[in-house]
Scaffold this active site. Structure first.
Site, PDB file in Angstrom:
ATOM      1  N   LYS A  69      -3.752  -8.032   0.576  1.00 16.60           N
ATOM      2  CA  LYS A  69      -3.128  -6.738   0.827  1.00 16.60           C
ATOM      3  C   LYS A  69      -1.743  -6.985   1.413  1.00 16.60           C
ATOM      4  O   LYS A  69      -1.603  -7.606   2.467  1.00 16.60           O
ATOM      5  CB  LYS A  69      -3.967  -5.906   1.800  1.00 16.60           C
ATOM      6  N   HIS A  94       4.984   6.212  -5.142  1.00 17.80           N
ATOM      7  CA  HIS A  94       5.448   5.309  -4.098  1.00 17.80           C
ATOM      8  C   HIS A  94       6.457   4.268  -4.574  1.00 17.80           C
ATOM      9  O   HIS A  94       7.535   4.118  -3.990  1.00 17.80           O
ATOM     10  CB  HIS A  94       4.252   4.575  -3.488  1.00 17.80           C
TER      11      HIS A  94
END
Length: 470
Positions: free
Chosen positions: A332, A241
């Site tokens: 997050k 990623h």
């Protein structure tokens, strides 16, 4: 379901009763139906080792949608469910189980010209056997095939799998999913940069001091600890990623937005990634990780990785790309930040991070621009300010989750958001020195920003989202 001009399609989902299919692929497929993005006629054949009827598979799919999506109340469930089939008995080189009969029946129903799409919703260790079986049973000709990540867990494993895949399929038939490339926010990078002179003119070393690609996660890995321990943050996130997002940021303007031109631009900049050295990388493991079921007491698997990447191109030479991700961190986030150089001129007290262009990759994405402005009042005092644009609120928008967007691209044959064989080879090349001499793995407290040792990578700017103080 609204019709479109896509060819009739037979979609074979291997591992159809597994966790990934339940959580991601089946809900995404149903969302395509809700958006009217499936072909006018199609069949989805679930392939698995167990025996179950078509009706039992329909119940399984409905359960997955109830658990991991919004259920079947909002959408064309009755018509959708009539196109679901199941082929049990497994699928190997020696024994295709019921799959050949199921595909043959579907092709008779849809016509011999129906396209065939194979989706391997399977653990990576199963890719080899299923790829060989697809070739052995003559299901590769003219078909498309989708592989989940990781596509190989080492440079050697990648090369072996790549050679096998290319012995069965042409590269144009292969779609290797990296769901970060399917995110609306990642795609917004293209529009933001290439459609706005305000950003395109500053997108280089002359104006940008540092790039940060920061993907901290606050969840642990308790539900998949055994799998994760064999992978770790570097292989699970960095080489896939984060490297791909870095290439999206750093690539030169493509000739056009056609798939081949975007892929060529991404591959070209991946080839300019300077190999990471061990001193460019900080690894970490959150305290308590070794106590998880399935994790050895002496595991040195990294649950955190931070890296300082250099790109040897005229546009980016000398600009560090800071990449960071980890489990059990303080928050997050999924954010790309471009920190601009301090301006030259009469204002000499602009902080190091006074001017930042930041993009959130979460959801539909957002753009934040940090600037210095005059503080209201009689004195010429400066204060930081932020301008924000929520991209989900653009009129007429209909954002698609990453898996929905990527599966749709498979159906239409658009490979622009998928990784290529050559591009992956370049990412493994860039990581090789770290694999040859793995850095020390530092412990870090759950709920922190990772090991304090990572602070040094970011230099005077620090990590914008936060960092663990010593």
């Amino acid at each position: 379901m609204p019709e479109n001009d896509l060819s009739p399609t037979v979609f074979v989902l291997y591992g159809a009763t597994g966790d990934l299919a339940r959580r991601m692929v089946l809900p995404a497929f149903y969302q395509l139906a809700q958006h009217g993005l499936l072909p006018a006629d199609w069949r989805l054949i679930g392939s698995g080792r167990g025996e179950r009827s078509d009706e039992e598979f329909v119940e399984h799919v409905q359960g997955a949608l109830d658990e991991f999506a919004s259920g079947t109340g909002d959408g064309p469930w009755e018509e959708f469910s009539q196109r679901l089939r199941f082929a049990g008995g497994g699928f190997t080189e020696e024994d295709p189980g019921q799959l050949l009969d199921a595909v043959d029946t579907a092709r008779k129903e849809l016509g011999d010209e129906a396209q065939l799409v194979h989706y391997l919703s399977l653990p990576p260790k199963a890719f080899t056997g299923y790829t060989k079986a697809i070739g052995e049973h003559s299901l590769a000709n003219g078909a498309r095939i989708v592989y989940e990540k990781p596509f190989g867990a080492s440079p050697e494993g990648f090369r072996e799998l790549d050679e096998l895949v290319h012995s069965v399929f042409d590269e144009e038939q292969v779609f290797r999913i990296d769901h970060f490339l399917g995110k609306e926010g990642t795609q917004d990078l293209h529009a933001l940069r290439f459609a706005n002179g305000l950003f395109e003119h500053i997108w280089s070393r002359e104006h940008i001091a540092q790039v940060q690609i920061d993907v901290p996660e606050d969840l642990d890995v308790a539900d998949r600890a055994e799998f994760y321990d064999a992978t770790g943050a570097t292989l699970d996130m960095l080489v896939t990623h984060l490297f791909q997002v870095a290439a999206e940021v750093a690539m030169e303007p493509p000739v056009s937005f056609k798939a081949d031109d975007i892929l060529a631009a991404r591959e070209s900049v991946l080839a300019k990634f300077r190999p990471l050295q061990p001193e460019d990388v900080v690894l970490g493991q959150f305290e308590g990780y070794r106590e998880l079921d399935g994790v050895p007491d002496d595991s040195d698997t990294d649950t955190f990785v931070a890296a300082r990447l250099c790109i040897d191109s005229g546009r980016w030479r000398g600009v560090p790309f800071l990449l960071r991700t980890g489990k059990k961190m303080a928050a997050k986030q999924q954010r790309v930040s471009l920190i601009l150089h301090r301006p030259k001129g009469p204002v000499d007290d602009v902080p190091a991070n006074g001017n930042v262009v930041s993009l959130s990759l979460a959801g539909a994405g957002s753009v934040d621009i940090d600037v210095m402005a005059k503080k209201p009042g009689p004195d010429l005092a400066m204060a930081p300010a932020r301008v924000s644009l929520d991209l989900s609120k653009i009129p007429g928008g209909d954002p698609l989750p990453p898996y929905v967007s990527l599966i749709h691209d498979v159906l239409v044959g658009d490979r622009s958001l998928f990784t290529t064989s050559e591009g992956l080879a370049q990412t493994w090349r860039a990581l090789q020195p770290v694999l040859d001499a793995k850095p020390e793995v530092h412990p870090y407290a759950p709920g922190s920003w990772g090991p304090a040792a990572a602070n040094e990578l970011a230099g005077e700017h620090g990590w914008l989202l936060g960092q663990t103080e010593t």
